[in-house]
Design an enzyme around this catalytic site. Structure first.
Site, PDB file in Angstrom:
ATOM      1  N   ARG A   1       0.857  -1.186   0.000  1.00  0.00           N
ATOM      2  CA  ARG A   1       0.000   0.000   0.000  1.00  0.00           C
ATOM      3  C   ARG A   1       0.896   1.241   0.000  1.00  0.00           C
ATOM      4  O   ARG A   1       1.671   1.441   0.939  1.00  0.00           O
ATOM      5  CB  ARG A   1      -0.892  -0.022   1.249  1.00  0.00           C
ATOM      6  CG  ARG A   1      -1.707   1.237   1.445  1.00  0.00           C
ATOM      7  CD  ARG A   1      -2.619   1.119   2.665  1.00  0.00           C
ATOM      8  NE  ARG A   1      -3.386   2.332   2.834  1.00  0.00           N
ATOM      9  CZ  ARG A   1      -3.122   3.273   3.738  1.00  0.00           C
ATOM     10  NH1 ARG A   1      -2.123   3.146   4.585  1.00  0.00           N
ATOM     11  NH2 ARG A   1      -3.879   4.355   3.806  1.00  0.00           N
TER      12      ARG A   1
ATOM     13  N   ASN B   1      -7.364   2.107   9.843  1.00  0.00           N
ATOM     14  CA  ASN B   1      -6.040   2.273  10.442  1.00  0.00           C
ATOM     15  C   ASN B   1      -6.220   2.308  11.949  1.00  0.00           C
ATOM     16  O   ASN B   1      -7.053   3.056  12.458  1.00  0.00           O
ATOM     17  CB  ASN B   1      -5.400   3.604  10.017  1.00  0.00           C
ATOM     18  CG  ASN B   1      -4.980   3.611   8.555  1.00  0.00           C
ATOM     19  OD1 ASN B   1      -5.090   2.590   7.868  1.00  0.00           O
ATOM     20  ND2 ASN B   1      -4.495   4.740   8.088  1.00  0.00           N
TER      21      ASN B   1
ATOM     22  N   HIS C   1      -2.542  11.026   0.623  1.00  0.00           N
ATOM     23  CA  HIS C   1      -2.029  10.803   1.967  1.00  0.00           C
ATOM     24  C   HIS C   1      -1.362  12.109   2.406  1.00  0.00           C
ATOM     25  O   HIS C   1      -0.168  12.184   2.623  1.00  0.00           O
ATOM     26  CB  HIS C   1      -1.063   9.609   1.994  1.00  0.00           C
ATOM     27  CG  HIS C   1      -0.834   9.008   3.345  1.00  0.00           C
ATOM     28  ND1 HIS C   1      -0.989   7.659   3.611  1.00  0.00           N
ATOM     29  CD2 HIS C   1      -0.452   9.557   4.518  1.00  0.00           C
ATOM     30  CE1 HIS C   1      -0.689   7.420   4.880  1.00  0.00           C
ATOM     31  NE2 HIS C   1      -0.362   8.569   5.456  1.00  0.00           N
TER      32      HIS C   1
ATOM     33  N   GLU D   1      -3.511   0.068   8.131  1.00  0.00           N
ATOM     34  CA  GLU D   1      -2.312   0.433   8.892  1.00  0.00           C
ATOM     35  C   GLU D   1      -2.453  -0.088  10.305  1.00  0.00           C
ATOM     36  O   GLU D   1      -3.504   0.057  10.927  1.00  0.00           O
ATOM     37  CB  GLU D   1      -2.131   1.957   9.011  1.00  0.00           C
ATOM     38  CG  GLU D   1      -1.616   2.634   7.784  1.00  0.00           C
ATOM     39  CD  GLU D   1      -1.436   4.145   7.966  1.00  0.00           C
ATOM     40  OE1 GLU D   1      -1.187   4.598   9.101  1.00  0.00           O
ATOM     41  OE2 GLU D   1      -1.567   4.854   6.957  1.00  0.00           O
TER      42      GLU D   1
END
Ligand code: FCB
Length: 457
Positions: A76, A294, A120, A361
């Site tokens: 990723r 995450n 991100h 994550e």
């Protein structure tokens, strides 16, 4: 309890462009809000910047080989918006896209599935100068950018994520100001949250229009595992407020097509929400193929014992008090508590039955150091990962449809406001030489990925 993961479970690692790529001024890339933030005095520990980071832009090939050696099935990564569309508008940069084409080709050649995140946190600075996420226009720009990347890489990337952790972009970026662009304006933060939601919906729609029908779309949230310190109704109300701002402000419109009524009421003193236009929530609720979660640590809250003024990432909830749970902590001072991950996976399974989940994550920072022989032993990280993977297994046993797990992170890297002081990698990076050394956790994780079985060490 079984210690075996289902066949086909995706074993991956995650990174983000600004945290690893470096090459900040190469091949036409323009500054993002993080380049600017890093150059603003006292924003980032030690004055660190992502100018060089882990030099992944030049070491891409070596890094993919490392992933292959570790037996990863998926990777990723995120695309740097200012690298592929330098001013945030107009045509794509061929050189910028070439880097990601080459990266994806390398991954595919090694049988590693690319999982691409479009955003991100590295907004092109020009778009921030034009208003940033509090401006509606930014969501429209994001949809164009999504289409450009979709057109370029749709033939070779099967799993797409629009945004990573929009909570951080909105509330750390515009309310508490500890992340780029560093603004402290509660109303701007709520506007930003809405425009991030809209960007997600319009971006998903733009991707759908250009991607093959088999492509899968997702978003990644750092949904809060928020707990009340006591069952006292006042503490439960604090939990409800924080859950609305941490999670339901995104899952409301994305998964259910509406903002939660309690969120609108809690924030009525800050905004009228008039920036939500007719049709926005329909656009935001674009069908998804997976939800990325995450998770690092739970949040424990209680009702106020006093009022603490000053910038906080929780608009309208200054009165909520945050507590450190007892027990072990990581080098980030975050509590080690895998039950939060179990709670989130089972919560979303119940809330959106049929929507596959990915842990996009999970991981921990520790003060890793090479020993005299140059080896890096990180038993605490192994224990952290083991406990969290056990939580995933428990969630699977209780019916959660979890399809994969991505360790944060492949490499030690630039940890935002903490600069290079926090090491999350399963691979140690010597920043002076850029030498990569897999830590013992990497060997352990490789074995888990290969066998699909959890072993203690
Ligand atoms: C998450 C971010 C990621 C990394 C980890 C530690 O919030 O998505 O980039 O910094 O925290």
């Amino acid at each position: 309890m079984t210690v075996t993961f289902p066949p086909g479970f995706l074993w991956g690692a995650a990174t983000a462009a600004y945290q690893i790529e470096g090459a900040a001024r190469e091949d036409g890339r323009t500054p993002s809000i993080w380049d600017t933030f890093c150059r603003t005095p006292s924003r980032v520990l030690g004055g660190d910047t992502g100018d060089t980071a882990t030099d992944h832009y030049h070491r891409r090939h070596e890094d993919v080989r490392l992933m292959a050696e570790l037996g990863l099935g998926a990777y990723r990564f995120s695309v740097s918006w200012p690298r592929v569309q330098p001013t945030g508008r107009g045509p794509a940069s061929r050189r910028g896209l070439d880097f990601y084409r080459a990266l994806v080709d390398d991954l595919l050649a090694h049988d590693i599935r690319p999982v691409l995140t479009l955003y991100h946190w590295d907004l092109p600075q020009e778009l921030e100068d034009a208003g940033g996420w509090p401006a509606r226009e930014t969501a429209l720009r994001f949809a164009d950018y999504a289409r450009l990347v979709g057109e370029a890489l749709g033939d070779r990337v099967g799993l797409w994520t629009t945004l990573n952790e929009p909570w951080c972009s909105a509330f750390l970026g515009y309310a508490s100001g500890v992340h780029a662009p560093g603004r402290t304006d509660d109303e701007a933060a709520l506007r930003a949250a809405h425009h991030l939601n809209l960007a997600h919906g319009l971006g998903a729609q733009a991707l759908r229009a250009v991607l093959p029908a088999t492509a899968q779309l997702s978003v990644t949230l750092n949904a809060g595992a928020v707990r009340a310190r006591t069952p006292d109704p006042a503490d439960l109300d604090a939990q409800r407020r924080v859950d609305a701002l941490a999670t339901r402000i995104f899952t409301g419109p994305m998964l259910h097509g509406a903002y939660p009524a309690d969120l609108l009421a809690d924030t009525a003193g800050i905004t009228t929400w008039s920036f939500v236009h007719d049709g926005d929530t329909d656009a935001i609720k674009h069908p998804l193929d997976a939800l990325g979660i995450n998770y690092y640590a739970p949040t424990v809250v209680s009702a106020p014992t006093d009022n603490r003024p000053g910038p906080s990432p929780w608009p309208g909830s200054h009165a909520v008090v945050f507590h450190q749970p007892p027990g072990k902590r990581t080098a980030m001072d975050w509590a080690v508590d895998p039950t939060g991950l179990y709670d989130l996976l089972t919560r979303f399974t119940a809330e959106v039955p049929g929507l596959p989940l990915l842990v996009t994550e999970n991981g921990a920072a520790y003060d890793d150091k090479p020993d005299a022989d140059g080896a890096v032993h990180d038993p605490e990280r192994i224990a952290y990962l083991h406990a969290h993977l056990e939580a995933v297994l428990r969630a699977l046993a209780d019916g959660a449809d979890v399809r994969g797990y991505f360790l944060w992170s492949l490499l030690d890297n630039f940890e935002w406001a903490y600069g290079y002081s926090k090491r999350f990698g399963m691979v140690y990076v010597d920043y002076a030489t850029q030498a990569r050394t897999p830590k013992s956790s990497a060997r352990w994780y490789a074995r888990v990925a290969r066998t699909g079985r959890l072993t203690p060490s």
